[in-house]
Design an enzyme around this catalytic site. Structure first.
Site, PDB file in Angstrom:
ATOM      1  NE  ARG A  94      -4.300   6.872  -7.102  1.00 22.40           N
ATOM      2  CZ  ARG A  94      -4.122   6.461  -5.664  1.00 22.40           C
ATOM      3  NH1 ARG A  94      -4.025   7.472  -5.113  1.00 22.40           N
ATOM      4  NH2 ARG A  94      -4.379   5.133  -5.376  1.00 22.40           N
ATOM      5  CG  ASP A 142      -2.134   0.781   1.134  1.00 23.95           C
ATOM      6  OD1 ASP A 142      -2.341   1.320   0.024  1.00 23.95           O
ATOM      7  OD2 ASP A 142      -2.871   1.034   2.099  1.00 23.95           O
ATOM      8  CB  SER A 157      -8.417  -5.530  -3.481  1.00 25.68           C
ATOM      9  OG  SER A 157      -9.260  -4.268  -3.896  1.00 25.68           O
ATOM     10  CB  THR A 158     -12.982  -8.413  -5.217  1.00 24.00           C
ATOM     11  OG1 THR A 158     -12.859  -8.114  -3.875  1.00 24.00           O
ATOM     12  CG2 THR A 158     -12.618  -9.477  -5.558  1.00 24.00           C
ATOM     13  NE  ARG A 165      -3.288  -1.233   4.313  1.00 24.45           N
ATOM     14  CZ  ARG A 165      -4.537  -1.477   3.797  1.00 24.45           C
ATOM     15  NH1 ARG A 165      -5.368  -2.375   4.348  1.00 24.45           N
ATOM     16  NH2 ARG A 165      -4.997  -0.550   2.789  1.00 24.45           N
ATOM     17  CG  ASN A 198      -7.797  -2.153  -5.330  1.00 29.28           C
ATOM     18  OD1 ASN A 198      -6.926  -2.859  -5.185  1.00 29.28           O
ATOM     19  ND2 ASN A 198      -7.989  -1.379  -4.505  1.00 29.28           N
ATOM     20  CD1 TRP A 199     -12.901  -5.255  -9.423  1.00 32.20           C
ATOM     21  CD2 TRP A 199     -12.238  -4.659 -11.593  1.00 32.20           C
ATOM     22  NE1 TRP A 199     -12.208  -6.433 -10.051  1.00 32.20           N
ATOM     23  CE2 TRP A 199     -11.867  -5.946 -11.343  1.00 32.20           C
ATOM     24  CE3 TRP A 199     -12.253  -3.762 -12.651  1.00 32.20           C
ATOM     25  CZ2 TRP A 199     -11.270  -6.562 -12.431  1.00 32.20           C
ATOM     26  CZ3 TRP A 199     -11.537  -4.371 -13.953  1.00 32.20           C
ATOM     27  CH2 TRP A 199     -11.149  -5.774 -13.589  1.00 32.20           C
ATOM     28  CG  HIS A 254       0.082   1.933  -9.219  1.00 31.33           C
ATOM     29  ND1 HIS A 254      -0.518   1.493  -7.990  1.00 31.33           N
ATOM     30  CD2 HIS A 254      -1.023   2.588  -9.618  1.00 31.33           C
ATOM     31  CE1 HIS A 254      -1.649   1.988  -7.599  1.00 31.33           C
ATOM     32  NE2 HIS A 254      -2.035   2.689  -8.675  1.00 31.33           N
ATOM     33  CG  LEU A 307      -6.161  -7.693   8.245  1.00 30.76           C
ATOM     34  CD1 LEU A 307      -6.928  -8.945   8.873  1.00 30.76           C
ATOM     35  CD2 LEU A 307      -4.774  -7.994   7.830  1.00 30.76           C
ATOM     36  NE  ARG A 314      -1.344   6.516   1.210  1.00 33.12           N
ATOM     37  CZ  ARG A 314      -1.670   5.715   2.196  1.00 33.12           C
ATOM     38  NH1 ARG A 314      -1.721   5.891   3.571  1.00 33.12           N
ATOM     39  NH2 ARG A 314      -2.182   4.497   1.898  1.00 33.12           N
TER      40      ARG A 314
HETATM   41  C1  IPE Z   1      -5.568  -2.981  -0.466  1.00 31.25           C
HETATM   42  O1  IPE Z   1      -5.208  -1.699  -0.564  1.00 31.25           O
HETATM   43  C2  IPE Z   1      -5.534  -3.538  -1.714  1.00 31.25           C
HETATM   44  C3  IPE Z   1      -4.296  -3.690  -2.259  1.00 31.25           C
HETATM   45  C4  IPE Z   1      -2.969  -3.403  -1.741  1.00 31.25           C
HETATM   46  C5  IPE Z   1      -3.933  -4.314  -3.673  1.00 31.25           C
HETATM   47  P1  IPE Z   1      -6.306  -0.446  -0.770  1.00 31.25           P
HETATM   48  O2  IPE Z   1      -5.374   0.704  -0.982  1.00 31.25           O
HETATM   49  O3  IPE Z   1      -7.319  -0.644  -1.869  1.00 31.25           O
HETATM   50  O4  IPE Z   1      -7.233  -0.534   0.491  1.00 31.25           O
HETATM   51  P2  IPE Z   1      -7.949   0.587   1.217  1.00 31.25           P
HETATM   52  O5  IPE Z   1      -9.010   1.073   0.306  1.00 31.25           O
HETATM   53  O6  IPE Z   1      -7.140   1.644   1.799  1.00 31.25           O
HETATM   54  O7  IPE Z   1      -8.754  -0.296   2.525  1.00 31.25           O
HETATM   55  C1  IPE Z   2      -1.593   0.087  -3.394  1.00 31.47           C
HETATM   56  O1  IPE Z   2      -1.153   1.437  -3.435  1.00 31.47           O
HETATM   57  C2  IPE Z   2      -1.429  -0.547  -4.800  1.00 31.47           C
HETATM   58  C3  IPE Z   2      -2.941  -1.049  -5.060  1.00 31.47           C
HETATM   59  C4  IPE Z   2      -3.943  -0.824  -4.290  1.00 31.47           C
HETATM   60  C5  IPE Z   2      -2.906  -1.530  -6.357  1.00 31.47           C
HETATM   61  P1  IPE Z   2      -2.548   2.308  -3.616  1.00 31.47           P
HETATM   62  O2  IPE Z   2      -2.704   2.748  -4.789  1.00 31.47           O
HETATM   63  O3  IPE Z   2      -3.684   1.936  -2.823  1.00 31.47           O
HETATM   64  O4  IPE Z   2      -1.725   3.768  -2.616  1.00 31.47           O
HETATM   65  P2  IPE Z   2      -2.432   4.685  -1.967  1.00 31.47           P
HETATM   66  O5  IPE Z   2      -2.949   4.005  -0.813  1.00 31.47           O
HETATM   67  O6  IPE Z   2      -3.684   5.479  -2.682  1.00 31.47           O
HETATM   68  O7  IPE Z   2      -1.505   5.871  -1.348  1.00 31.47           O
HETATM   69 MG    MG Z   3      -4.228   2.105  -0.754  1.00 36.74          MG
END
Ligand code: IPE
Ligand code: IPE
Ligand code: MG
Length: 224
Positions: A25, A12, A57-58, A172, A60-61, A29, A179, A16
């Protein structure tokens, strides 16, 4: 290594990392993929048998299509230019609802699985379109369909990770303390470690610190 068999990472903080630099963003990645390579190399150097990483994640869509497309392109690049290469000794699995992924991602996933299945160095699980709740539901549905008994053991055995040891520690990054639907069944007794480091900044020294921290934990599993 203190009997440690399996480290799982909730990667995660990519967004940011990028936003704090005035970047898109997707740049976060891209940097996150570099960090993943460093972390896997460090885990292999420390003889960690199994590493799982939460890549998509499911949930992230819900993100903008542009970001989702960028993530999938990066996963394809990671697969083609890194994980499928002969010089790595990782057996790579992809766990999640893969059927819902774009076909160019699925074909790179199939290619990596085929090319790495006989490698024995380290098992790497990439959780892709993965959700812990969906994983449990699918496991139970399969048991019902096959007319099998529903027990803790049978549910566990039919998770994606059924044949693998449960994660000893779930790490994390980026300071979030939840989680987010990651390995919620098999993580019931995992040690949890939340670090403030953003995922793109993770390196070998962070892996060493994680292993040191794990070594200090006392696991009781309900005993004394
Ligand atoms: C969890 O991170 C999913 C992955 C790391 C792939 P997210 O950034 O999506 O989780 P939330 O939204 O902060 O809970
Ligand atoms: C985790 O980084 C990667 C994925 C969820 C794919 P984020 O994209 O969630 O990063 P933040 O939480 O917005 O900083
Ligand atoms: Mg995140």
């Amino acid at each position: 290594m203190n009997g440690l068999k399996h480290i799982a990472f909730i990667m995660d903080g990519n967004g940011r990392w990028a936003v704090s630099r005035g970047l898109k963003r997707s740049a976060g990645h891209r940097e996150g993929v570099k960090a993943l390579k460093r972390v896997l190399t460090a885990c292999a150097a420390h003889n960690v048998p199994v590493v799982s990483v939460y890549a998509f994640s499911t949930e992230n869509w819900k993100r903008p299509k542009e970001e989702i497309d960028a993530i999938f392109l990066l996963i394809k690049e990671l697969n083609d230019d890194y994980l499928a290469k002969d010089d790595l000794n990782y057996a790579v699995n992809f766990f999640g609802d893969l059927a819902a992924l774009p076909s160019f991602v699925r074909s790179s996933v199939d290619d990596v699985k085929k090319k790495t299945q006989n490698k024995r160095g380290m098992t790497v699980n990439v959780m892709l379109n993965y959700g812990g709740r969906a994983e449990i539901v699918n496991s139970v549905k399969k048991l019902v369909k096959d007319g099998k008994e529903i027990t803790e053991e049978s549910i566990a055995a039919n998770l994606y990770t059924g044949y693998l040891p449960e994660p000893d520690i779930i790490v994390r990054t980026a300071g979030e303390r939840r989680l987010s639907n990651f390995m919620i069944f098999q993580g019931a007794y995992s040690e949890l470690l939340f670090v403030d480091t953003l995922w793109p900044d993770m390196d070998d020294a962070d892996v060493r610190r994680i292993l040191d921290e794990y070594g200090k934990r006392t696991r009781r599993f309900g005993g004394i």
